[in-house]
Design an enzyme around this catalytic site. Structure first.
Site, PDB file in Angstrom:
ATOM      1  N   GLU A  19     -15.123   1.198  -5.744  1.00  0.00           N
ATOM      2  CA  GLU A  19     -15.109  -0.243  -5.459  1.00  0.00           C
ATOM      3  C   GLU A  19     -16.415  -0.843  -5.975  1.00  0.00           C
ATOM      4  OE1 GLU A  19     -14.860  -3.938  -4.588  1.00  0.00           O
ATOM      5  OE2 GLU A  19     -13.081  -2.726  -4.074  1.00  0.00           O
ATOM      6  N   ASP A  58     -18.700  -0.024 -10.932  1.00  0.00           N
ATOM      7  CA  ASP A  58     -17.638  -0.670 -11.683  1.00  0.00           C
ATOM      8  C   ASP A  58     -16.557   0.355 -12.036  1.00  0.00           C
ATOM      9  OD1 ASP A  58     -16.691  -1.264 -14.766  1.00  0.00           O
ATOM     10  OD2 ASP A  58     -16.786  -3.082 -13.538  1.00  0.00           O
ATOM     11  N   GLY A  59     -15.300   0.038 -11.710  1.00  0.00           N
ATOM     12  CA  GLY A  59     -14.215   0.989 -11.920  1.00  0.00           C
ATOM     13  C   GLY A  59     -13.978   1.332 -13.378  1.00  0.00           C
ATOM     14  N   HIS A 104       0.814  -1.210   0.000  1.00  0.00           N
ATOM     15  CA  HIS A 104       0.000   0.000   0.000  1.00  0.00           C
ATOM     16  C   HIS A 104       0.851   1.265   0.000  1.00  0.00           C
ATOM     17  CE1 HIS A 104      -3.266  -2.772   1.631  1.00  0.00           C
ATOM     18  NE2 HIS A 104      -3.707  -2.325   0.487  1.00  0.00           N
ATOM     19  N   ASP A 111      -5.713  -0.537  -7.740  1.00  0.00           N
ATOM     20  CA  ASP A 111      -5.444  -1.569  -6.732  1.00  0.00           C
ATOM     21  C   ASP A 111      -6.344  -2.755  -7.050  1.00  0.00           C
ATOM     22  OD1 ASP A 111      -4.890  -3.069  -4.510  1.00  0.00           O
ATOM     23  OD2 ASP A 111      -5.791  -1.694  -3.066  1.00  0.00           O
ATOM     24  N   ASP A 162     -10.192  -3.216   0.712  1.00  0.00           N
ATOM     25  CA  ASP A 162      -9.761  -3.435   2.103  1.00  0.00           C
ATOM     26  C   ASP A 162      -9.443  -2.128   2.831  1.00  0.00           C
ATOM     27  OD1 ASP A 162      -7.044  -2.717   1.469  1.00  0.00           O
ATOM     28  OD2 ASP A 162      -6.674  -4.770   0.804  1.00  0.00           O
ATOM     29  N   THR A 201      -7.090  -6.972  -8.521  1.00  0.00           N
ATOM     30  CA  THR A 201      -6.656  -8.355  -8.492  1.00  0.00           C
ATOM     31  C   THR A 201      -5.844  -8.638  -9.747  1.00  0.00           C
ATOM     32  OG1 THR A 201      -8.708  -9.035  -9.583  1.00  0.00           O
ATOM     33  CG2 THR A 201      -8.691  -9.044  -7.171  1.00  0.00           C
ATOM     34  N   ASP A 202      -5.387  -9.869  -9.919  1.00  0.00           N
ATOM     35  CA  ASP A 202      -4.690 -10.246 -11.147  1.00  0.00           C
ATOM     36  C   ASP A 202      -5.672 -10.253 -12.323  1.00  0.00           C
ATOM     37  OD1 ASP A 202      -2.128 -10.598 -10.060  1.00  0.00           O
ATOM     38  OD2 ASP A 202      -2.662 -12.567  -9.280  1.00  0.00           O
ATOM     39  N   PRO A 206     -13.254 -11.083 -13.517  1.00  0.00           N
ATOM     40  CA  PRO A 206     -13.746  -9.703 -13.570  1.00  0.00           C
ATOM     41  C   PRO A 206     -12.635  -8.663 -13.563  1.00  0.00           C
ATOM     42  CG  PRO A 206     -15.005 -10.994 -11.975  1.00  0.00           C
ATOM     43  CD  PRO A 206     -13.846 -11.841 -12.397  1.00  0.00           C
TER      44      PRO A 206
END
Length: 281
Positions: A105, A137-138, A62, A155, A86, A157-158, A162
């Site tokens: 988010e 949705d970003g 972060h 930030d 998070d 996920t891989d 989605p």
């Protein structure tokens, strides 16, 4: 007898973490989400056999993804975070007293869940009046927004399922349009030793929209395979070449407390090994 969590992200090798105490588990046909305590890393959250974040080393990730672009920019007053449910990224960005932070988010349940089970990540960020939390949705947000930002932090996920849309050339072009002149986009780009295509694909796609595309790196112990890379894209090629004395001045003026990042580390993180440079083709 100690129970162990065995990560299954990579078929060639696996890491294990002792589950000293299971705090939460939701195992169904749709997902396997678990939070447990580990003596070394504190609370650990894993989804579908993959470590997502831990209390013990989240600060590395972060801090590097937030402070490096914000301090390199020099006057980052409007910051957009895509993902980051998070709360750790919002926590770090809000350490900059002049920053107004927008966080997008896709799932409100993720925010609520992490605030309850991983409260040290957000550390009150969700209650900060300088945070504007938007649940949508970003990719859709950056395509449609008329707002402009000095720094955009992805930030994510891989690029699986989605999260894949956040690694496309179209998304990067929308981010470019949503930046102010000289603004900076940064992304998480995996661990190149075991995920080399993430660097190659992102490099080629970012180059379609930005003049200066590079990567910087940090070691996050629970992300397997060595140093992870962060994508860097801007039209101002000078921003990743700031001298240490100027970075020191900016860090001191910002008055932020960090556990990992220093001005010297900031400057050195852009020095890449030949293996990564070879992927940038």
């Amino acid at each position: 007898m100690t129970d162990w969590f065995e990560e299954t992200l990579h078929p060639e090798f696996r890491q294990g973490l002792s589950m000293d105490k299971v705090l939460y588990r939701d195992k169904s046909d749709l997902q396997d989400l678990i939070i447990f305590e580990n003596a070394r890393f504190g609370r650990v959250m894993c989804l579908d056999g993959v470590v997502q974040t831990t209390e013990g080393d989240e600060f590395v990730y972060h801090e590097m993804l937030a402070h490096v672009p914000m301090l390199a920019h020099g006057d980052a007053r409007r910051v957009l975070i895509i993902g980051g449910g998070d709360g750790g990224m919002a926590r770090e960005a809000l350490k900059h007293p002049d920053a107004q932070v927008t966080m997008v988010e896709i799932d409100r349940a993720v925010v609520d869940f992490c605030a309850e089970h991983l409260p040290n990540h957000s550390a009150g960020a969700f209650d900060n009046p300088r945070l504007d939390l938007i649940i949508t949705d970003g990719a859709k947000y950056v395509k449609e927004t008329t707002n402009r930002f000095d720094v955009i932090i992805v930030d994510s996920t891989d690029p699986i399922g989605p999260g894949a849309v956040l690694f496309t050339a179209e998304f990067y072009a929308d981010c470019k349009r949503s930046l102010t002149d000289g603004g900076i986009l940064v992304t998480q780009n995996g661990v190149p030793f075991v995920q080399p295509s993430e660097v190659t694909n992102s490099y080629g796609r970012l180059k379609q929209s930005f003049n200066d595309v590079h990567f910087y790196r940090a070691a996050v112990p629970t992300y397997q395979g060595g140093d992870m890379t962060f994508g860097w894209a801007t039209d101002n090629g000078m921003l990743r070449h700031l001298p240490v004395d100027e970075l020191t001045r900016r860090y001191e003026n910002a008055g932020i407390e960090t556990r990992y990042v220093t001005p010297e580390l900031h400057a050195g993180s852009f020095a890449l090994p030949k293996t990564v440079l070879n992927l940038m083709k």
